[in-house]
Scaffold this active site. Structure first.
Site, PDB file in Angstrom:
ATOM      1  N   ASP A 152      27.013 -32.353   5.749  1.00 51.94           N
ATOM      2  CA  ASP A 152      26.100 -31.763   6.727  1.00 51.94           C
ATOM      3  C   ASP A 152      26.707 -30.646   7.566  1.00 51.94           C
ATOM      4  O   ASP A 152      25.987 -29.794   8.076  1.00 51.94           O
ATOM      5  CB  ASP A 152      25.548 -32.857   7.650  1.00 51.94           C
ATOM      6  CG  ASP A 152      24.582 -33.761   6.903  1.00 51.94           C
ATOM      7  OD1 ASP A 152      23.768 -33.217   6.144  1.00 51.94           O
ATOM      8  OD2 ASP A 152      24.657 -34.976   7.052  1.00 51.94           O
ATOM      9  N   HIS A 192      32.581 -40.298   6.982  1.00 49.14           N
ATOM     10  CA  HIS A 192      31.650 -40.738   5.939  1.00 49.14           C
ATOM     11  C   HIS A 192      31.876 -42.207   5.648  1.00 49.14           C
ATOM     12  O   HIS A 192      33.009 -42.692   5.742  1.00 49.14           O
ATOM     13  CB  HIS A 192      31.855 -39.918   4.658  1.00 49.14           C
ATOM     14  CG  HIS A 192      30.668 -39.999   3.764  1.00 49.14           C
ATOM     15  ND1 HIS A 192      30.496 -41.018   2.868  1.00 49.14           N
ATOM     16  CD2 HIS A 192      29.579 -39.209   3.692  1.00 49.14           C
ATOM     17  CE1 HIS A 192      29.334 -40.846   2.258  1.00 49.14           C
ATOM     18  NE2 HIS A 192      28.750 -39.762   2.742  1.00 49.14           N
TER      19      HIS A 192
END
Ligand code: COA
Length: 372
Positions: free
Chosen positions: A308, A257
């Site tokens: 996700d 991320h």
């Protein structure tokens, strides 16, 4: 020049969400994401992002009623859908449909704050219908009109599958919407704010945001995570899969991320949901595979899952086709995008960053016959 990719640059002040990347924490308007995921409905979260407070019961009733009455597609969109279903991918269809819906908004070019709020809610209301209608049409099934009383999440499952959903499934979907609803200055939200900062309209801003979300480094990662789990096939294969991919300098989708340096707090909630849902529905295999990927990716590269990875597991078990997973991210993020657009309008200055020129200098024009 600052760090590539505008890292660490503060592009706007916001009241909507905040991240502590070092400690893996996320808040919407001061509420911790885990608290909202456990307790709030998506409708409450929509209200919170747009009004900066959780609703009272009458306020919740009012926004819920408005969302429910605005779920129907315009005849124009309904007529376009067979062509879109035949010729375009789900995210391209969504981008086109949301853009086309501007022509039929009853508030037209009224840009008062009240009209912008209604436009935002209409966009939120219509997105599930657009996605479900597209899917029913492309699979040759009868289109199911929106349900007049079901919640945002339950109504989506109703329109997609044509059956009243199990309340626990609808709750799980509702929670994923809450988790996806907003996330500070991510690429698509930044895109929406850049467009809004030119004082362009809400539909243009959100259409551009859908384009940004479509990419595999942003919203496309949930679909890619699912395809990866299918390719891995069983947990025992995870280690070799990750090793091969890293050796070939490939990305492990659903990991890493730009801001979190620990596990994404949304992934923590989704991991547990994915396990519970998978076990309840007799499909724990996907959690087994995702958890094996998590362990081995951390071991081999020190990367943790983002939102996700486990969202893909939840959506798959809920019967959502893989190529609708990014549209569902858009459905939920519509709440955040529209709230950011309104926030940008309320305190605007055109967003216009600088660039550092690194090309050649002091060149002189040569007639074409003297070049080469
Ligand atoms: C999200 C993402 C785009 C962030 O990119 P970023 O801010 O450039 O990431 P970082 O600076 O932390 O990357 C550090 C290193 O880890 C690598 N890395 C990051 N995520 C990786 C992943 N999922 N798989 C393999 N390597 C990864 C980077 O390539 C970089 O390697 P390098 O130093 O050799 O160049 C990136 O992690 C990624 O592509 N993830 C996969 C796609 C995804 O799941 N996106 C959804 C995000 S919510």
């Amino acid at each position: 020049m600052g760090e590539k990719g505008l890292r660490e640059i503060v592009a706007a002040e916001t009241n909507l969400s905040d991240i502590d990347g070092a400690n893996g924490r996320l808040w919407y308007v001061g509420y911790e994401i885990g608290d909202l995921a456990r307790n709030a409905s998506f409708e409450e979260v929509i209200y919170l992002l747009h009004n900066l407070d959780l609703p009272t019961q009458p306020q919740l009733d009012e926004i819920t009623a408005f969302l429910r009455t605005e779920r129907n597609l315009s005849p124009f969109l309904a007529r376009m859908m067979p062509t879109l279903a035949q010729n375009t991918s789900p995210m391209s269809m969504l981008r086109t449909s949301i853009s086309a819906s501007s022509a039929f908004d009853p508030d037209g070019w009224d840009d008062s704050p009240e009209a912008e709020y209604r436009k935002a809610l209409r966009l939120i209301a219509i997105t599930p219908t657009v996605i479900a209608t597209y899917h029913r049409v492309r699979t040759g099934q009868e289109v199911i009109p929106p349900h007049p009383t079901l919640s945002h999440a339950a109504n989506f499952l109703w329109m997609l599958h044509g059956q009243t959903p199990d309340p626990a499934d609808a709750d799980a979907l509702d929670t994923t919407f809450t988790l996806y609803a907003d996330h500070t200055m991510n690429a698509s939200t930044f895109t929406a704010r850049v467009v809004a900062s030119t004082l362009s309209d809400m539909f243009s801003a959100v259409t551009a945001a859908i384009g940004a979300l479509k990419g595999p480094l942003h919203g496309g990662a949930n679909e890619e995570s699912m395809k990866m789990a299918e390719e891995v096939g069983k947990p025992e294969n995870a280690e070799a899969f990750v090793r091969d991919r890293l050796a070939n300098h490939g990305k492990i989708m659903g990991f890493g991320h730009a801001v979190y340096r620990t596990m994404d707090p949304r992934a923590t909630v989704l991991k547990q949901m994915s396990r519970e849902l998978g076990e309840r529905r007799g499909e724990p295999i996907w959690s087994d595979i995702f958890e094996a990927l998590e362990a081995t990716t951390f071991e081999q590269k020190g990367l943790s899952p983002n939102v996700d990875l486990y969202a893909a597991g939840v959506y798959h078990v809920l019967g959502i086709p893989t190529d609708l997973m990014t549209p569902l991210f858009a459905l939920a993020r519509m709440a955040g995008w529209t709230a950011h657009v309104r926030e940008q309008y309320a305190n605007n200055r055109i967003i216009r960053p600088g660039s550092e020129y690194v090309g050649p200098t002091d060149r002189v024009y040569l007639p074409i016959e003297q070049r080469g």
